[in-house]
Design an enzyme around this catalytic site. Sequence first.
Site, PDB file in Angstrom:
ATOM      1  N   LYS A  97       0.830  -1.257   0.059  1.00 35.92           N
ATOM      2  CA  LYS A  97      -0.083  -0.071   0.000  1.00 35.92           C
ATOM      3  C   LYS A  97       0.729   1.210  -0.055  1.00 35.92           C
ATOM      4  O   LYS A  97       0.203   2.265  -0.367  1.00 35.92           O
ATOM      5  CB  LYS A  97      -1.108  -0.030   1.185  1.00 35.92           C
ATOM      6  CG  LYS A  97      -1.903  -1.368   1.245  1.00 35.92           C
ATOM      7  CD  LYS A  97      -2.357  -1.646  -0.083  1.00 35.92           C
ATOM      8  CE  LYS A  97      -2.700  -3.388  -0.257  1.00 35.92           C
ATOM      9  NZ  LYS A  97      -3.025  -3.815  -1.472  1.00 35.92           N
ATOM     10  N   ASP A 148      -7.269  -0.575  -5.121  1.00 33.12           N
ATOM     11  CA  ASP A 148      -7.801  -1.514  -4.077  1.00 33.12           C
ATOM     12  C   ASP A 148      -7.606  -0.928  -2.698  1.00 33.12           C
ATOM     13  O   ASP A 148      -6.305  -0.315  -2.596  1.00 33.12           O
ATOM     14  CB  ASP A 148      -7.548  -2.984  -4.120  1.00 33.12           C
ATOM     15  CG  ASP A 148      -8.479  -3.764  -3.326  1.00 33.12           C
ATOM     16  OD1 ASP A 148      -7.898  -4.910  -3.061  1.00 33.12           O
ATOM     17  OD2 ASP A 148      -9.478  -3.307  -2.857  1.00 33.12           O
ATOM     18  N   ASN A 149      -8.207  -1.183  -1.403  1.00 34.70           N
ATOM     19  CA  ASN A 149      -7.660  -0.926  -0.232  1.00 34.70           C
ATOM     20  C   ASN A 149      -7.326   0.363   0.201  1.00 34.70           C
ATOM     21  O   ASN A 149      -6.377   0.520   0.993  1.00 34.70           O
ATOM     22  CB  ASN A 149      -6.443  -1.806   0.111  1.00 34.70           C
ATOM     23  CG  ASN A 149      -6.544  -3.442  -0.271  1.00 34.70           C
ATOM     24  OD1 ASN A 149      -5.834  -3.704  -1.029  1.00 34.70           O
ATOM     25  ND2 ASN A 149      -7.674  -4.101   0.125  1.00 34.70           N
ATOM     26  N   GLU A 152     -12.600  -7.389   1.459  1.00 30.74           N
ATOM     27  CA  GLU A 152     -12.832  -8.678   0.856  1.00 30.74           C
ATOM     28  C   GLU A 152     -13.667  -9.893   2.123  1.00 30.74           C
ATOM     29  O   GLU A 152     -12.811  -9.843   3.081  1.00 30.74           O
ATOM     30  CB  GLU A 152     -11.745  -9.490   0.159  1.00 30.74           C
ATOM     31  CG  GLU A 152     -10.459  -9.297   0.819  1.00 30.74           C
ATOM     32  CD  GLU A 152      -9.692  -8.134   0.555  1.00 30.74           C
ATOM     33  OE1 GLU A 152     -10.292  -6.911   0.125  1.00 30.74           O
ATOM     34  OE2 GLU A 152      -8.315  -8.538   0.317  1.00 30.74           O
TER      35      GLU A 152
END
Length: 214
Positions: free
Chosen positions: A144, A169-170, A199
């Site tokens: 990330k 994502d995330n 998820e």
Amino acid sequence: TQSTRPQRLLGAVQKNATRGHPRSVIQAIDHFCRNKEWAMNVGDEKGCILDSVVSEVSPATVLELGTYCGYSTVRIASRLPPHAKLITLEFNPEFAVIARQVIAWAGVEDKVQLVEGASGDWIPRMKEQFGVKTFDLVFLDHWKDRYLPDTKLMEECGLLRKGSILLADNVICPGTPDYLEYVRNSPRYESQYFKSHLEYTKVEDGLEKSVFLG
Ligand SMILES: C[C@H](C[C@H]1O[C@@H](n2cnc3c(N)ncnc32)[C@H](O)[C@@H]1O)NC(=O)c1cc(-c2ccc(F)cc2)cc(O)c1O
Ligand SMILES: [Mg+2]
């Protein structure tokens, strides 16, 4: 010797999915992660948002950062137009071995080039190594804290064109605060947040879709 979670995930695919049917591979992984062992695939809820972006963009060239076991690789590849190409980078050789088998089981290997190595090393070599001019779509799903430096690197290497789409994502969990701040405040991007959940959980997470304005 003990098996690893990715090995058990692959086993569930080979046991429960039909060769050459990407949807059954996705369903087998989601069933495994909901009922047996959580794994860090983008999952079915965020996966539907990913599907709609891929269908809308209908990209000829896609870059995925962070293959893991190949779940999102299969989701994207199975929705690409003919002759479209997806390059996916995976740092961890053990995960790459599993992902290659998941991709092959789904029967999408002709659309996918899985490259083992770190995004920081490979992004500068995309043009000379793979004959890529620019990417129509980039799916960021790797460490990330690499989203922002790698986005700047893609800009510097001329891999983004006016209209290129970044889908990350995330952005909430685990979170990518510096990346979010950049794409939401830079005049070079038009950003949109798609609220969802981490998820296979009820924890908030989401995807950030950012259009590069050139
Ligand atoms: C980072 C991983 C995904 C993969 O990315 C490869 N990778 C890394 N850095 C590079 C590079 N620089 N170049 C190429 N590949 C690279 C790696 O080896 C993993 O296979 N993803 C996550 O960590 C991840 C974690 C969570 C998560 C959320 C809540 C929790 F409580 C615990 C975990 C959820 C997610 O949805 C993720 O996506
Ligand atoms: Mg992820």
